[in-house]
Design a protein around this motif. Structure first.
Motif, short mmCIF file in Angstrom:
data_model
loop_
_atom_site.label_atom_id
_atom_site.label_comp_id
_atom_site.label_asym_id
_atom_site.label_seq_id
_atom_site.Cartn_x
_atom_site.Cartn_y
_atom_site.Cartn_z
N ALA A 2 -5.49 7.57 -4.08
CA ALA A 2 -4.85 6.27 -4.30
C ALA A 2 -5.08 5.36 -3.09
O ALA A 2 -5.29 4.15 -3.24
CB ALA A 2 -3.34 6.44 -4.55
N LEU A 3 -5.04 5.95 -1.91
CA LEU A 3 -5.32 5.18 -0.70
C LEU A 3 -6.72 4.58 -0.77
O LEU A 3 -6.91 3.38 -0.57
CB LEU A 3 -5.19 6.07 0.53
CG LEU A 3 -5.73 5.51 1.84
CD1 LEU A 3 -4.92 4.30 2.26
CD2 LEU A 3 -5.70 6.57 2.94
N LEU A 34 0.83 -1.20 0.00
CA LEU A 34 0.00 0.00 0.00
C LEU A 34 0.86 1.25 0.00
O LEU A 34 0.59 2.22 -0.73
CB LEU A 34 -0.93 -0.01 1.21
CG LEU A 34 -1.76 1.25 1.45
CD1 LEU A 34 -2.60 1.59 0.23
CD2 LEU A 34 -2.64 1.09 2.69
N ALA A 35 1.93 1.24 0.80
CA ALA A 35 2.83 2.38 0.83
C ALA A 35 3.45 2.62 -0.54
O ALA A 35 3.54 3.76 -1.01
CB ALA A 35 3.92 2.16 1.88
N ASP A 36 3.86 1.53 -1.20
CA ASP A 36 4.42 1.66 -2.54
C ASP A 36 3.40 2.24 -3.51
O ASP A 36 3.72 3.11 -4.33
CB ASP A 36 4.89 0.29 -3.05
CG ASP A 36 6.15 -0.17 -2.34
OD1 ASP A 36 6.76 0.65 -1.63
OD2 ASP A 36 6.53 -1.34 -2.50
N THR A 37 2.17 1.73 -3.43
CA THR A 37 1.11 2.21 -4.33
C THR A 37 0.90 3.70 -4.15
O THR A 37 0.83 4.46 -5.13
CB THR A 37 -0.19 1.45 -4.05
OG1 THR A 37 0.03 0.05 -4.22
CG2 THR A 37 -1.29 1.90 -4.98
N ARG A 62 -5.62 11.00 -15.57
CA ARG A 62 -5.87 9.63 -15.15
C ARG A 62 -5.18 9.35 -13.80
O ARG A 62 -3.99 9.53 -13.66
CB ARG A 62 -5.35 8.66 -16.20
CG ARG A 62 -5.87 7.23 -16.06
CD ARG A 62 -5.27 6.36 -17.16
NE ARG A 62 -3.81 6.43 -17.16
CZ ARG A 62 -3.07 5.74 -16.30
NH1 ARG A 62 -3.63 4.98 -15.40
NH2 ARG A 62 -1.75 5.81 -16.35
N PRO A 63 -5.96 8.94 -12.81
CA PRO A 63 -5.33 8.67 -11.52
C PRO A 63 -4.57 7.35 -11.55
O PRO A 63 -4.96 6.41 -12.24
CB PRO A 63 -6.52 8.57 -10.56
CG PRO A 63 -7.66 8.14 -11.43
CD PRO A 63 -7.40 8.71 -12.79
N VAL A 64 -3.50 7.32 -10.82
CA VAL A 64 -2.72 6.08 -10.68
C VAL A 64 -3.35 5.25 -9.56
O VAL A 64 -3.52 5.74 -8.45
CB VAL A 64 -1.25 6.39 -10.35
CG1 VAL A 64 -0.50 5.11 -10.12
CG2 VAL A 64 -0.62 7.16 -11.49
N THR A 65 -3.74 4.04 -9.87
CA THR A 65 -4.48 3.26 -8.87
C THR A 65 -3.71 2.04 -8.39
O THR A 65 -4.16 1.33 -7.53
CB THR A 65 -5.82 2.79 -9.44
OG1 THR A 65 -5.58 2.04 -10.64
CG2 THR A 65 -6.70 3.97 -9.76
N ASP A 66 -2.55 1.77 -8.93
CA ASP A 66 -1.84 0.59 -8.43
C ASP A 66 -0.33 0.76 -8.64
O ASP A 66 0.11 1.55 -9.46
CB ASP A 66 -2.32 -0.68 -9.14
CG ASP A 66 -2.37 -1.84 -8.17
OD1 ASP A 66 -1.54 -1.85 -7.25
OD2 ASP A 66 -3.25 -2.70 -8.32
N ALA A 67 0.40 -0.04 -7.92
CA ALA A 67 1.85 0.03 -8.01
C ALA A 67 2.33 -0.63 -9.30
O ALA A 67 1.65 -1.52 -9.82
CB ALA A 67 2.49 -0.65 -6.80
#
Lengths: 242, 242
Positions: free
Chosen positions: B89-90, B63-66, B235-240
């Motif tokens: 993202a959280l 989660l921290a990386d994401t 576009r939001p970043v949703t994953d690592a």
DNA sequence: CGCTGTTTGCTAACGGTGTTCACTTAAGCG
DNA sequence: CGCTTAAGTGAACACCGTTAGCAAACAGCG
């Protein structure tokens, strides 16, 4: 009496819950303590999941009674004080009943995904209605600054209206802005109490009460309601009678 | 390779967690899937509790990386935008990983009360530091309206100072008022995300995103920061990555 | 009274779980 | 080659939820 046996089952289950956590509730252990065998319990309860749902519903009722009793201990006209007392009673019950609170308000991790949890949902609804009526009263009496309908946004409006409808309040009885501030307040109370009970800041904070009070104060002043510190309240009621 | 086997164990445990819930994670099932027997796993893991703690720590790291990856996808100077992106993202990770989020942020119901959960705590601390540095940056750059030290109250001040100390920030680096607004914001984000993942309004609300955005907006404007709607973000970043 | 039907609880059994212990097998190494 | 150590197994113990079949007690009724 059949009723009494079921009550005893639930009471022992409840004790095992608080003593050993939700994972420590087992039909075999309950039966052992009652001097009978596990299959015998199936005459009273259809399974462990249903038993957990049943005691969860009972706990919601108990919490609702506790909050209602605290609420009733204040003068009926003093809505502001009643709100303080009711919210503090909620927190007090939560931190003195962490195991119960966890199964009521935490993730339903143990229940099977296809379990029928409607009884617990019903009881949860009854619990929530305690606060609904208090907030309704507050909005009716005081001149709470509510966001206007235009500035809320279509998706949020839809959700809020469906929310108010399910609760049984028409747009007349509860304006959309009122539903919004109500859910916002509930989110904050829920957040700070969950954080305390789940010990999410437990390794870094020893007492969460100042945080709860700070949140309560910020919440009340944001509503245009005067914040009443604990000292000016008299002895708070922390549990239901009986 | 010993390391690879442990990784495989944790990976299978993780899959069982998301597919069958935390109650569905069992050493015997993992061993069965790996073509070995349960006692063999004890060469790699001291027990089921430790395994759950280990994968919880991994999930905090993930989660921290994401969140860090999402944060890094924005211009480094635009602290306001980075905060929006990181918080979204959280939430995105939370609602797409409900089983993981539940064991990370919910009550630790399955772990034995005397289990050693320090690894998960450590990883949680690393996760939190992502947001600390962002907030620290924000407070340093913008002129956030902070409550003065005198109006905070002695108990709350003590808790906040001990909190800041544990995190490793002196009174110079983080004023008490800053610690207060930080925890207040975190409480609200925690509350709205928990409510969504734990489906606490699930029977009455279909989509919690408007509530999250509303909370985010109220939070940001309260901080004197402009609120950036989703549409204006790209576009939001949703994953690592990986 | 005796005959029914229902309720209540039992035993046995199946399949699942975590964990320990004694044991075998295999690999590495001087 | 012989020795040491790690990896994995099988059996066992003590739990768990749940089902099936059976026996005893009890109620109502002719």
């Amino acid at each position: 009496m059949r009723e009494a046996t079921l009550t005893e089952i639930k009471s022992i289950a409840r004790r095992h819950l608080v003593e050993h956590g939700v994972a420590g509730v087992s039909l075999r252990a309950i039966a052992r303590e009652m001097g009978m065998t596990a299959p015998g319990l199936y005459r009273y309860v259809p399974g462990i999941d249903a038993l957990l749902v049943a005691i969860t519903a009972d706990m919601f009722d108990e919490l609702a009674d506790t909050v209602a009793a605290a609420d009733a201990s204040a003068p009926a006209e003093d809505t502001e004080l009643r709100l303080h007392i009711a919210l503090r009673a909620l927190r007090a019950w939560a931190i003195t009943h962490p195991a119960e609170f966890s199964v009521m308000f935490g993730p339903s991790s143990r229940l099977d995904l296809e379990a029928d949890i409607t009884p617990a949902l019903e009881a949860g609804r009854r619990f929530a209605s305690t606060f609904f009526s208090l907030c309704d009263r507050l909005i009716r009496e005081k001149d709470i600054p509510l966001p206007a309908d235009e500035e809320i946004g279509p998706e949020l409006t839809a959700e809020l209206r469906s929310f108010a409808d399910t609760v049984g309040l028409s747009a007349h009885a509860m304006p959309t802005g009122a539903a919004l501030v109500l859910t916002r307040c509930w989110i904050r109370i829920y957040g700070v109490v969950c954080m305390e009970v789940f010990q999410h800041l437990g390794f870094v904070v020893t007492d969460m009460e100042p945080f709860f009070e700070s949140e309560l104060q910020d919440l009340m002043t944001g509503l245009g309601v005067r914040y009443i510190p604990i000292e000016h309240m008299g002895r708070p009621v922390t549990d239901a009678p009986g």
